[in-house]
Design a protein around this motif. Structure first.
Motif, PDB file in Angstrom:
ATOM      1  N   THR A  11       0.849  -1.190   0.000  1.00 36.77           N
ATOM      2  CA  THR A  11       0.000   0.000   0.000  1.00 36.77           C
ATOM      3  C   THR A  11       0.884   1.239   0.000  1.00 36.77           C
ATOM      4  O   THR A  11       2.023   1.207   0.462  1.00 36.77           O
ATOM      5  CB  THR A  11      -0.946   0.044   1.224  1.00 36.77           C
ATOM      6  N   ARG A  12       0.336   2.333  -0.504  1.00 41.15           N
ATOM      7  CA  ARG A  12       1.100   3.572  -0.622  1.00 41.15           C
ATOM      8  C   ARG A  12       0.289   4.760  -0.095  1.00 41.15           C
ATOM      9  O   ARG A  12      -0.086   5.656  -0.852  1.00 41.15           O
ATOM     10  CB  ARG A  12       1.457   3.804  -2.088  1.00 41.15           C
ATOM     11  N   PRO A  13       0.002   4.807   1.221  1.00 42.78           N
ATOM     12  CA  PRO A  13      -0.818   5.895   1.766  1.00 42.78           C
ATOM     13  C   PRO A  13      -0.191   7.280   1.585  1.00 42.78           C
ATOM     14  O   PRO A  13      -0.920   8.281   1.525  1.00 42.78           O
ATOM     15  CB  PRO A  13      -0.952   5.539   3.249  1.00 42.78           C
ATOM     16  N   GLU A  14       1.119   7.357   1.468  1.00 42.85           N
ATOM     17  CA  GLU A  14       1.774   8.651   1.284  1.00 42.85           C
ATOM     18  C   GLU A  14       1.453   9.283  -0.067  1.00 42.85           C
ATOM     19  O   GLU A  14       1.706  10.475  -0.283  1.00 42.85           O
ATOM     20  CB  GLU A  14       3.302   8.516   1.458  1.00 42.85           C
ATOM     21  N   LEU A  15       0.876   8.512  -0.997  1.00 43.15           N
ATOM     22  CA  LEU A  15       0.541   9.039  -2.323  1.00 43.15           C
ATOM     23  C   LEU A  15      -0.901   9.522  -2.427  1.00 43.15           C
ATOM     24  O   LEU A  15      -1.298  10.086  -3.449  1.00 43.15           O
ATOM     25  CB  LEU A  15       0.822   7.974  -3.392  1.00 43.15           C
ATOM     26  N   PHE A  16      -1.690   9.333  -1.382  1.00 44.69           N
ATOM     27  CA  PHE A  16      -3.071   9.826  -1.366  1.00 44.69           C
ATOM     28  C   PHE A  16      -3.049  11.357  -1.433  1.00 44.69           C
ATOM     29  O   PHE A  16      -2.336  12.012  -0.691  1.00 44.69           O
ATOM     30  CB  PHE A  16      -3.788   9.371  -0.090  1.00 44.69           C
ATOM     31  N   GLY A  17      -3.804  11.917  -2.375  1.00 46.87           N
ATOM     32  CA  GLY A  17      -3.901  13.370  -2.484  1.00 46.87           C
ATOM     33  C   GLY A  17      -2.903  14.024  -3.413  1.00 46.87           C
ATOM     34  O   GLY A  17      -2.971  15.231  -3.639  1.00 46.87           O
ATOM     35  N   VAL A  18      -1.980  13.252  -3.988  1.00 46.57           N
ATOM     36  CA  VAL A  18      -1.024  13.827  -4.944  1.00 46.57           C
ATOM     37  C   VAL A  18      -1.566  13.632  -6.362  1.00 46.57           C
ATOM     38  O   VAL A  18      -2.556  12.926  -6.580  1.00 46.57           O
ATOM     39  CB  VAL A  18       0.388  13.205  -4.807  1.00 46.57           C
ATOM     40  N   TYR A  19      -0.925  14.253  -7.334  1.00 44.55           N
ATOM     41  CA  TYR A  19      -1.338  14.052  -8.721  1.00 44.55           C
ATOM     42  C   TYR A  19      -1.069  12.609  -9.145  1.00 44.55           C
ATOM     43  O   TYR A  19      -0.039  12.029  -8.797  1.00 44.55           O
ATOM     44  CB  TYR A  19      -0.604  15.008  -9.657  1.00 44.55           C
ATOM     45  N   GLY A  20      -1.983  12.048  -9.918  1.00 49.96           N
ATOM     46  CA  GLY A  20      -1.878  10.663 -10.357  1.00 49.96           C
ATOM     47  C   GLY A  20      -0.590  10.351 -11.080  1.00 49.96           C
ATOM     48  O   GLY A  20       0.014   9.303 -10.866  1.00 49.96           O
ATOM     49  N   GLU A  21      -0.151  11.270 -11.946  1.00 53.06           N
ATOM     50  CA  GLU A  21       1.080  11.038 -12.695  1.00 53.06           C
ATOM     51  C   GLU A  21       2.286  10.957 -11.767  1.00 53.06           C
ATOM     52  O   GLU A  21       3.213  10.182 -12.003  1.00 53.06           O
ATOM     53  CB  GLU A  21       1.305  12.146 -13.737  1.00 53.06           C
ATOM     54  N   VAL A  22       2.277  11.750 -10.705  1.00 51.03           N
ATOM     55  CA  VAL A  22       3.361  11.715  -9.725  1.00 51.03           C
ATOM     56  C   VAL A  22       3.344  10.376  -8.997  1.00 51.03           C
ATOM     57  O   VAL A  22       4.389   9.753  -8.790  1.00 51.03           O
ATOM     58  CB  VAL A  22       3.231  12.889  -8.721  1.00 51.03           C
ATOM     59  N   ALA A  23       2.153   9.921  -8.620  1.00 51.49           N
ATOM     60  CA  ALA A  23       2.022   8.636  -7.927  1.00 51.49           C
ATOM     61  C   ALA A  23       2.517   7.493  -8.806  1.00 51.49           C
ATOM     62  O   ALA A  23       3.274   6.626  -8.348  1.00 51.49           O
ATOM     63  CB  ALA A  23       0.571   8.396  -7.523  1.00 51.49           C
ATOM     64  N   VAL A  24       2.117   7.489 -10.067  1.00 50.90           N
ATOM     65  CA  VAL A  24       2.541   6.433 -10.992  1.00 50.90           C
ATOM     66  C   VAL A  24       4.061   6.446 -11.141  1.00 50.90           C
ATOM     67  O   VAL A  24       4.712   5.403 -11.067  1.00 50.90           O
ATOM     68  CB  VAL A  24       1.852   6.597 -12.366  1.00 50.90           C
ATOM     69  N   ALA A  25       4.646   7.616 -11.333  1.00 52.42           N
ATOM     70  CA  ALA A  25       6.100   7.715 -11.495  1.00 52.42           C
ATOM     71  C   ALA A  25       6.827   7.234 -10.249  1.00 52.42           C
ATOM     72  O   ALA A  25       7.839   6.533 -10.347  1.00 52.42           O
ATOM     73  CB  ALA A  25       6.489   9.157 -11.817  1.00 52.42           C
TER      74      ALA A  25
END
Length: 71
Positions: A11-25
């Motif tokens: 799981t990656r809770p630290e990516l909640f609320g960021v832009y999707g492209e940033v999360a994917v990268a």
């Protein structure tokens, strides 16, 4: 934080609320063994569980609206 054998973070809770492209990268950079895709509001997806896939669910503005997780 739970772990999946050989697949890194599950799981990656630290990516909640960021832009999707940033999360994917971020996910791709940290774990090349998984397939990562953005899922926009209203898109249909299969409901099968796969331990080599991460779906990044985003809202209409492209912001991550659900904690990315293996599955």
């Amino acid at each position: 934080m739970s772990l999946s054998v050989g697949m890194g973070k599950s799981t990656r809770p630290e990516l909640f609320g960021v832009y999707g492209e940033v999360a994917v990268a971020t996910i791709r950079r940290e774990n090349r063994k998984v397939s990562v895709m953005i899922v926009k509001e209203g898109m249909m997806v299969t409901m099968d569980f796969r331990c080599d896939r991460v779906r990044v669910w985003v809202d209409k503005k492209g912001i991550v609206k659900q904690v990315p997780a293996l599955g």
